[in-house]
Design a protein around this motif. Structure first.
Motif, mmCIF file in Angstrom:
data_model
loop_
_atom_site.group_PDB
_atom_site.id
_atom_site.type_symbol
_atom_site.label_atom_id
_atom_site.label_comp_id
_atom_site.label_asym_id
_atom_site.label_seq_id
_atom_site.Cartn_x
_atom_site.Cartn_y
_atom_site.Cartn_z
ATOM 1 N N ILE A 32 0.844 -1.196 0.000
ATOM 2 C CA ILE A 32 0.000 0.000 0.000
ATOM 3 C C ILE A 32 0.883 1.252 0.000
ATOM 4 O O ILE A 32 1.826 1.368 0.769
ATOM 5 N N HIS A 33 0.544 2.180 -0.884
ATOM 6 C CA HIS A 33 1.212 3.478 -0.953
ATOM 7 C C HIS A 33 0.146 4.562 -0.937
ATOM 8 O O HIS A 33 -0.339 4.969 -1.992
ATOM 9 N N PRO A 34 -0.248 5.017 0.230
ATOM 10 C CA PRO A 34 -1.304 6.036 0.260
ATOM 11 C C PRO A 34 -0.833 7.329 -0.407
ATOM 12 O O PRO A 34 0.346 7.669 -0.356
ATOM 13 N N GLY A 35 -1.755 7.983 -1.041
ATOM 14 C CA GLY A 35 -1.438 9.247 -1.680
ATOM 15 C C GLY A 35 -1.523 10.394 -0.691
ATOM 16 O O GLY A 35 -1.844 10.215 0.490
ATOM 17 N N GLN A 36 -1.223 11.580 -1.195
ATOM 18 C CA GLN A 36 -1.272 12.802 -0.393
ATOM 19 C C GLN A 36 -2.056 13.857 -1.159
ATOM 20 O O GLN A 36 -1.979 13.932 -2.385
ATOM 21 N N TRP A 37 -2.787 14.677 -0.417
ATOM 22 C CA TRP A 37 -3.517 15.778 -1.040
ATOM 23 C C TRP A 37 -2.542 16.864 -1.434
ATOM 24 O O TRP A 37 -1.588 17.151 -0.704
ATOM 25 N N ILE A 38 -2.773 17.463 -2.592
ATOM 26 C CA ILE A 38 -1.965 18.580 -3.071
ATOM 27 C C ILE A 38 -2.896 19.609 -3.705
ATOM 28 O O ILE A 38 -4.023 19.299 -4.072
ATOM 29 N N GLY A 39 -2.411 20.808 -3.821
ATOM 30 C CA GLY A 39 -3.157 21.861 -4.496
ATOM 31 C C GLY A 39 -3.816 22.829 -3.536
ATOM 32 O O GLY A 39 -4.273 22.451 -2.458
ATOM 33 N N LEU A 40 -3.856 24.085 -3.966
ATOM 34 C CA LEU A 40 -4.480 25.129 -3.149
ATOM 35 C C LEU A 40 -5.976 24.894 -2.989
ATOM 36 O O LEU A 40 -6.554 25.176 -1.945
ATOM 37 N N GLY A 41 -6.615 24.350 -4.022
ATOM 38 C CA GLY A 41 -8.046 24.050 -3.941
ATOM 39 C C GLY A 41 -8.338 22.978 -2.909
ATOM 40 O O GLY A 41 -9.351 23.045 -2.207
ATOM 41 N N ALA A 42 -7.452 21.985 -2.801
ATOM 42 C CA ALA A 42 -7.625 20.932 -1.792
ATOM 43 C C ALA A 42 -7.584 21.532 -0.396
ATOM 44 O O ALA A 42 -8.409 21.199 0.461
ATOM 45 N N GLU A 43 -6.642 22.432 -0.173
ATOM 46 C CA GLU A 43 -6.545 23.083 1.139
ATOM 47 C C GLU A 43 -7.794 23.904 1.437
ATOM 48 O O GLU A 43 -8.269 23.924 2.579
ATOM 49 N N ARG A 44 -8.347 24.556 0.423
ATOM 50 C CA ARG A 44 -9.566 25.345 0.624
ATOM 51 C C ARG A 44 -10.753 24.466 1.007
ATOM 52 O O ARG A 44 -11.695 24.937 1.625
ATOM 53 N N LEU A 45 -10.678 23.179 0.656
ATOM 54 C CA LEU A 45 -11.740 22.230 1.028
ATOM 55 C C LEU A 45 -11.434 21.515 2.343
ATOM 56 O O LEU A 45 -12.156 20.603 2.734
ATOM 57 N N GLY A 46 -10.363 21.922 3.019
ATOM 58 C CA GLY A 46 -10.010 21.311 4.303
ATOM 59 C C GLY A 46 -9.151 20.070 4.183
ATOM 60 O O GLY A 46 -8.990 19.328 5.158
ATOM 61 N N LEU A 47 -8.589 19.813 3.002
ATOM 62 C CA LEU A 47 -7.715 18.663 2.783
ATOM 63 C C LEU A 47 -6.275 19.170 2.802
ATOM 64 O O LEU A 47 -5.768 19.667 1.804
ATOM 65 N N ALA A 48 -5.643 19.066 3.950
ATOM 66 C CA ALA A 48 -4.316 19.649 4.151
ATOM 67 C C ALA A 48 -3.282 19.014 3.237
ATOM 68 O O ALA A 48 -3.265 17.796 3.037
ATOM 69 N N ALA A 49 -2.406 19.848 2.695
ATOM 70 C CA ALA A 49 -1.314 19.357 1.849
ATOM 71 C C ALA A 49 -0.496 18.337 2.628
ATOM 72 O O ALA A 49 -0.152 18.553 3.781
ATOM 73 N N GLY A 50 -0.227 17.214 1.999
ATOM 74 C CA GLY A 50 0.539 16.154 2.638
ATOM 75 C C GLY A 50 -0.296 15.184 3.441
ATOM 76 O O GLY A 50 0.173 14.124 3.829
#
Length: 171
Positions: A32-50
């Motif tokens: 398993i290799h979980p991904g990470q959230w990226i992007g300014l839009g992701a952060e605006r939705l509460g999905l912190a970078a990394g």
């Protein structure tokens, strides 16, 4: 090298997440290799970078819903099975780099690849735009933000060393 494929089928998009994106491809299918959230839009939705990408928020975004509030994200939504769920931008390292990174287990090369992907993604994000339809006119407006998840893999479908990163950019 960057390649891009549009994912248009909701069911396939969810299956792709579970069977491909979170796995280190085919050579080590159970790894398993979980991904990470990226992007300014992701952060605006509460999905912190990394922050690790979980199935529930990924699924919500596939369904055009806010990952926490559950409300629809876009004003317009095409008919069922006729919208682009996400774009899969894949950034692949040169074959020589992949061979060295994988066969020598050299994490420095993997780290350098991931840093290069980050730079390329930020450049892509700077050009992000939306179409604005008002009073019968269509214009494009630069937003400079994307909602995306990043997944790094080390093998190809042919079981060869292939260092590559998927950046799934939600529409």
């Amino acid at each position: 090298m960057f390649t891009v494929v549009a994912q248009k089928n909701l069911t396939d998009a969810k299956r792709y997440f579970e069977e491909h994106l979170t796995r280190n491809d085919y050579y080590a299918a159970q790894e398993i290799h979980p991904g990470q959230w990226i992007g300014l839009g992701a952060e605006r939705l509460g999905l912190a970078a990394g922050q690790e990408v979980g199935f529930e928020p990924f699924e919500a975004l596939c369904e055009n819903q806010h990952p926490q509030a559950g409300e629809r994200l876009t004003l317009r939504q095409n008919e069922k099975d006729n919208r682009r769920v996400f774009y899969d931008f894949t950034c692949s390292a040169p074959k020589s780099v992949s061979i060295l990174a994988v066969t020598l287990d050299d994490n420095r090369l993997v780290t350098a690849h991931e840093e290069a992907v980050g730079i390329a993604f930020r450049e892509l994000e700077s050009f992000a735009a939306t179409r604005v339809r008002k009073q019968g006119r269509q214009t494009d407006r630069t937003t400079g933000n994307l909602v995306a998840a990043q997944f790094t893999h080390t093998t190809s479908r042919a079981l060869d060393p292939q260092l590559h990163t998927h950046c799934t950019v939600f529409n």
